[in-house]
Enzyme design. Structure first.
Site, PDB file in Angstrom:
ATOM      1  N   SER A 172      38.338  81.897  64.771  1.00 37.43           N
ATOM      2  CA  SER A 172      38.678  80.475  64.726  1.00 37.43           C
ATOM      3  C   SER A 172      40.022  80.268  65.417  1.00 37.43           C
ATOM      4  O   SER A 172      40.829  81.196  65.515  1.00 37.43           O
ATOM      5  CB  SER A 172      38.773  80.000  63.272  1.00 37.43           C
ATOM      6  N   TYR A 185      42.128  81.159  54.529  1.00 38.10           N
ATOM      7  CA  TYR A 185      41.216  81.135  55.676  1.00 38.10           C
ATOM      8  C   TYR A 185      41.938  81.548  56.956  1.00 38.10           C
ATOM      9  O   TYR A 185      41.459  82.413  57.699  1.00 38.10           O
ATOM     10  CB  TYR A 185      40.635  79.733  55.829  1.00 38.10           C
TER      11      TYR A 185
END
Length: 300
Positions: A172, A185
């Site tokens: 990501s 995350y």
């Protein structure tokens, strides 16, 4: 002094390789065939994993589909079969190392050696450090990065033996830029990018360059995991757009895929600009989403 001189002598190579890279921008790279390749996709019961499975099915690959959601993974497998591919669905908990290893043994015994591994499964909790429960932090790392180690350890040896294969890491943009209220995350995705880069270097050191690696880094994707996202970088990406870029990157053996491309530029600028300017720039991104905030300012 000798090191500086040796680096200076590399300048001609820098010029040649830079020109080569610029030239490649205008020459479409030939896509490799994945017909008959055994492709294992984690988190294939929905979202990016499901759509990626459909694309490999269209290319006549053999699909091995893992997900913790039995209904979701069976739906994906059924559609892959409808598209003309062989598809095998396994209910696997990617937060459980033993479940991964046991399922990998079944895959090798019943189907064969995986030649393309796509580590896509992921979890996210939108909360600040204080509102994120300890088990949630642990699960984030178990799924988003530890599972990459276990799946790769299970399937990489066969790839290395024949010096052929491909390992894909779905990371990501949050693995490059820390985002408030996504601490667990972001940390796991920073680790995922480090995993990809180090695995690439290790394969080169072991002279197993026939095993390719690819890492995907994207902006927010409209898959429903993070609610009410908005940013000045643009609206959330549609999954179909991301999968189109991912498939092109895999088939042309790109090491890094950035969606949108401006993320790559931003990662380069972060290494150049002063910290104070970067702080102002990041505010301009105006990243917003629903989050649970556990920290309370005194008096509130």
């Amino acid at each position: 002094m000798q090191f500086i001189l040796s680096c200076f002598l590399l300048l001609p190579l820098l010029i040649v390789f830079t020109l080569e890279s610029l030239l490649k921008l205008f020459i479409p790279k030939k896509r490799k065939s994945v017909t008959g390749e055994i492709v294992l996709i984690t988190g294939a019961g929905h979202g990016i994993g499901r759509l990626t499975a459909y694309e490999f099915a269209k290319l006549k690959s053999k699909l091995v589909l893992w997900d913790i959601n039995k209904h979701g993974i069976e739906e994906t497998a059924a559609e892959c079969r409808r598209l003309g591919a062989k598809a095998h669905a396994f209910v696997v908990d990617c937060s459980n190392r033993e479940d991964i290893y046991n399922s990998a043994k079944k895959v090798k015994a019943e189907i064969g050696d995986v030649s393309i591994l796509i580590n896509n499964a992921g979890v996210v909790y939108t909360s600040d450090l204080f509102a994120t429960q300890d088990p949630e932090i642990e699960k984030t790392f178990e799924v988003n990065i530890f599972a990459h180690f276990w799946t790769t350890k299970a399937f990489l040896p066969a790839m290395m033996k024949c010096n052929h294969g491909h390992i894909v890491t779905v990371a990501s943009a949050a693995g490059y830029v820390g985002i408030p209220f996504l601490m667990a995350y972001c940390s796991s995705k920073f680790a995922a990018i480090g995993f990809h880069k180090t695995l690439t270097a290790e394969l080169a050191a072991l002279e197993r360059t026939g095993v390719k690696t690819t890492c995907l880094c994207t902006n927010f994707i409209n898959t429903g995991f993070i609610k009410n996202t908005s940013t000045s970088l643009g609206p959330p990406l549609e999954p179909e757009e991301v999968v189109d870029k991912l498939m092109n990157g895999i088939l042309t053996e790109q090491k890094m895929i950035f969606v949108p491309y401006c993320i790559k530029i931003l990662t380069m600028l972060e290494r150049i600009f002063p910290d104070r300017f970067l702080t102002v720039l990041k505010r301009k991104f105006n990243i917003k989403f629903d989050a649970n905030i556990g920290y309370k300012i005194k008096g509130q």
